[in-house]
Write a protein that holds these residues in place. Structure first.
Motif, PDB file in Angstrom:
ATOM      1  N   THR A 278     -18.053  85.599   7.530  1.00  0.00           N
ATOM      2  CA  THR A 278     -17.035  86.019   8.502  1.00  0.00           C
ATOM      3  C   THR A 278     -16.131  84.877   8.958  1.00  0.00           C
ATOM      4  OG1 THR A 278     -18.661  85.734  10.278  1.00  0.00           O
ATOM      5  CG2 THR A 278     -18.410  87.950   9.342  1.00  0.00           C
ATOM      6  N   ASN A 279     -16.285  83.709   8.373  1.00  0.00           N
ATOM      7  CA  ASN A 279     -15.438  82.579   8.739  1.00  0.00           C
ATOM      8  C   ASN A 279     -13.994  82.873   8.326  1.00  0.00           C
ATOM      9  OD1 ASN A 279     -14.021  80.014   8.700  1.00  0.00           O
ATOM     10  ND2 ASN A 279     -16.009  79.014   8.804  1.00  0.00           N
ATOM     11  N   THR A 280     -13.074  82.817   9.284  1.00  0.00           N
ATOM     12  CA  THR A 280     -11.674  83.188   9.023  1.00  0.00           C
ATOM     13  C   THR A 280     -10.775  81.973   8.792  1.00  0.00           C
ATOM     14  OG1 THR A 280     -11.220  83.242  11.411  1.00  0.00           O
ATOM     15  CG2 THR A 280     -11.884  85.318  10.349  1.00  0.00           C
ATOM     16  N   ASN A 281     -11.345  80.787   8.775  1.00  0.00           N
ATOM     17  CA  ASN A 281     -10.553  79.583   8.534  1.00  0.00           C
ATOM     18  C   ASN A 281     -10.048  79.592   7.094  1.00  0.00           C
ATOM     19  OD1 ASN A 281      -9.453  77.058   8.234  1.00  0.00           O
ATOM     20  ND2 ASN A 281     -11.275  75.935   8.901  1.00  0.00           N
ATOM     21  N   PRO A 282      -8.734  79.692   6.857  1.00  0.00           N
ATOM     22  CA  PRO A 282      -8.228  79.761   5.476  1.00  0.00           C
ATOM     23  C   PRO A 282      -8.484  78.492   4.676  1.00  0.00           C
ATOM     24  CG  PRO A 282      -6.409  79.537   7.032  1.00  0.00           C
ATOM     25  CD  PRO A 282      -7.645  79.779   7.850  1.00  0.00           C
ATOM     26  N   VAL A 283      -8.748  77.375   5.359  1.00  0.00           N
ATOM     27  CA  VAL A 283      -9.013  76.125   4.644  1.00  0.00           C
ATOM     28  C   VAL A 283     -10.355  76.189   3.907  1.00  0.00           C
ATOM     29  CG1 VAL A 283      -9.314  73.627   4.896  1.00  0.00           C
ATOM     30  CG2 VAL A 283      -7.602  74.817   6.260  1.00  0.00           C
ATOM     31  N   VAL A 284     -11.262  77.046   4.376  1.00  0.00           N
ATOM     32  CA  VAL A 284     -12.569  77.167   3.712  1.00  0.00           C
ATOM     33  C   VAL A 284     -12.384  77.576   2.258  1.00  0.00           C
ATOM     34  CG1 VAL A 284     -14.719  78.504   3.619  1.00  0.00           C
ATOM     35  CG2 VAL A 284     -13.878  77.634   5.805  1.00  0.00           C
ATOM     36  N   LYS A 285     -11.542  78.565   2.008  1.00  0.00           N
ATOM     37  CA  LYS A 285     -11.311  79.010   0.623  1.00  0.00           C
ATOM     38  C   LYS A 285     -10.702  77.875  -0.204  1.00  0.00           C
ATOM     39  CE  LYS A 285      -9.220  82.649  -2.207  1.00  0.00           C
ATOM     40  NZ  LYS A 285      -8.802  81.702  -3.257  1.00  0.00           N
ATOM     41  N   THR A 286      -9.774  77.145   0.392  1.00  0.00           N
ATOM     42  CA  THR A 286      -9.166  76.021  -0.323  1.00  0.00           C
ATOM     43  C   THR A 286     -10.227  75.003  -0.712  1.00  0.00           C
ATOM     44  OG1 THR A 286      -7.103  76.322   0.912  1.00  0.00           O
ATOM     45  CG2 THR A 286      -7.430  74.194  -0.178  1.00  0.00           C
ATOM     46  N   PHE A 287     -11.119  74.691   0.224  1.00  0.00           N
ATOM     47  CA  PHE A 287     -12.167  73.703  -0.040  1.00  0.00           C
ATOM     48  C   PHE A 287     -13.144  74.203  -1.102  1.00  0.00           C
ATOM     49  CE2 PHE A 287     -16.296  71.728   0.887  1.00  0.00           C
ATOM     50  CZ  PHE A 287     -15.953  70.388   0.833  1.00  0.00           C
TER      51      PHE A 287
END
Length: 301
Positions: A278-287
């Motif tokens: 449920t993490n909504t930080n878009p940087v997570v997908k980038t990482f």
């Protein structure tokens, strides 16, 4: 007044003509004239001197255009920044990991990520497993690098990463110190020094998996010591220690490191990246995408 008004005024100033501005903006000339007049009426000033040859800025108009241009540029930058943030190219991410992973391949991976995404602030966070898991749950940590294979933490999303070799730390005068590698059966009867700190508990499980038998168990001494202190104890002859290969750079403690062979090949230890679904930080997908496409960053050198 809105941004459209500002664009009409800036185009008119640039072209010196309402009709030329209309042609540039692909609208009818009366529309440009009307929008300019609306702004003039709103502020009670004349922005243009009109003549048959065109339209030239007044003193008030020149000051207006300078600020209007700045507003348009700031708005465009804001839009670009917002799109980049939504796409995960700008922002901040907290990456948690065991203290024992603070060197070697993980450090190289974080360095490479920073080089590729200079507008992302990546904050490293060292902590034990329990604190990393709690941080993921609470949202204080975006991604945690943990020991094990995907599925160990079924409440989190996970991605398998490059594994590391397991090495045994031996005193330099140990009978096995001159071997290119060591077989597991050769370690029976040894005293193992293992840290209570992560990934010590996992190391203990591995030792028991390879060395425990119905009739005996390996001698494992758990110590509340850092990795460096454990290795210092090994150098003093207090025992030997199983370590991840990132420890192999610590060569000034009177010890040597030897890979461990299980008969089928060198023994490796897997790591995984975990994050909350449920993490909504878009940087997570980038990482995660970066790690997935750059797994060589976690390969031993």
């Amino acid at each position: 007044m809105d941004l459209r008004h500002l664009r009409y005024i800036i185009a008119s100033a640039r072209n010196g003509s309402f009709s030329a501005a209309a042609q540039e903006l692909n609208v009818r000339q009366p529309i440009v004239s009307k929008r300019v007049k609306e702004v003039e009426d709103e502020f009670g000033v004349c922005l243009f001197d009109r003549s048959k040859s065109g339209a030239s800025l007044t003193a008030a108009g020149e000051a207006f255009v300078v600020i209007a241009q700045r507003i348009i540029e700031d708005t465009e930058r804001l839009g670009e920044q917002t799109k980049a943030s939504g796409a995960g190219r700008v922002g901040r991410i907290v990456v948690g990991f065991y203290m024992s992973l603070s060197t070697g391949s993980l450090r190289a991976a974080l360095h490479n990520f920073r080089k590729c995404y200079r507008e992302i602030d990546i904050e490293p966070f060292e902590a034990p497993y329990t604190e990393l898991a709690a941080g993921l749950h609470a949202g204080r940590i975006d991604v945690a690098i943990l020991l094990g294979d995907p599925g160990r933490c079924d409440i989190f999303n996970s991605l398998a990463m490059r594994s590391e070799l397991l090495v045994v730390a031996l005193p330099k005068d140990h009978p096995l110190a001159d071997r290119p590698f060591v077989y597991w059966p050769e370690l029976k009867g040894e005293r193992f020094l293992v840290s209570h700190h992560d990934p010590g508990p996992d190391i203990r499980i591995i030792l028991e998996r390879y060395l425990a038998a119905p009739s005996d168990h390996p001698e494992i001494l758990m110590r509340s010591l850092s990795r460096e202190s454990i290795l210092s104890e090994v150098g003093s002859g207090e025992g030997i220690s199983l370590q991840c290969e990132t420890a192999a750079g610590l060569t000034d403690l009177g010890i040597v490191f030897k890979p461990v062979h299980d008969g089928n090949g060198l023994t490796r230890l897997g790591y995984m990246a975990c994050w909350k679904p449920t993490n909504t930080n878009p940087v997570v997908k980038t990482f995660i995408d970066f790690i997935d496409s750059s797994t060589d960053s976690f390969e031993s050198h």
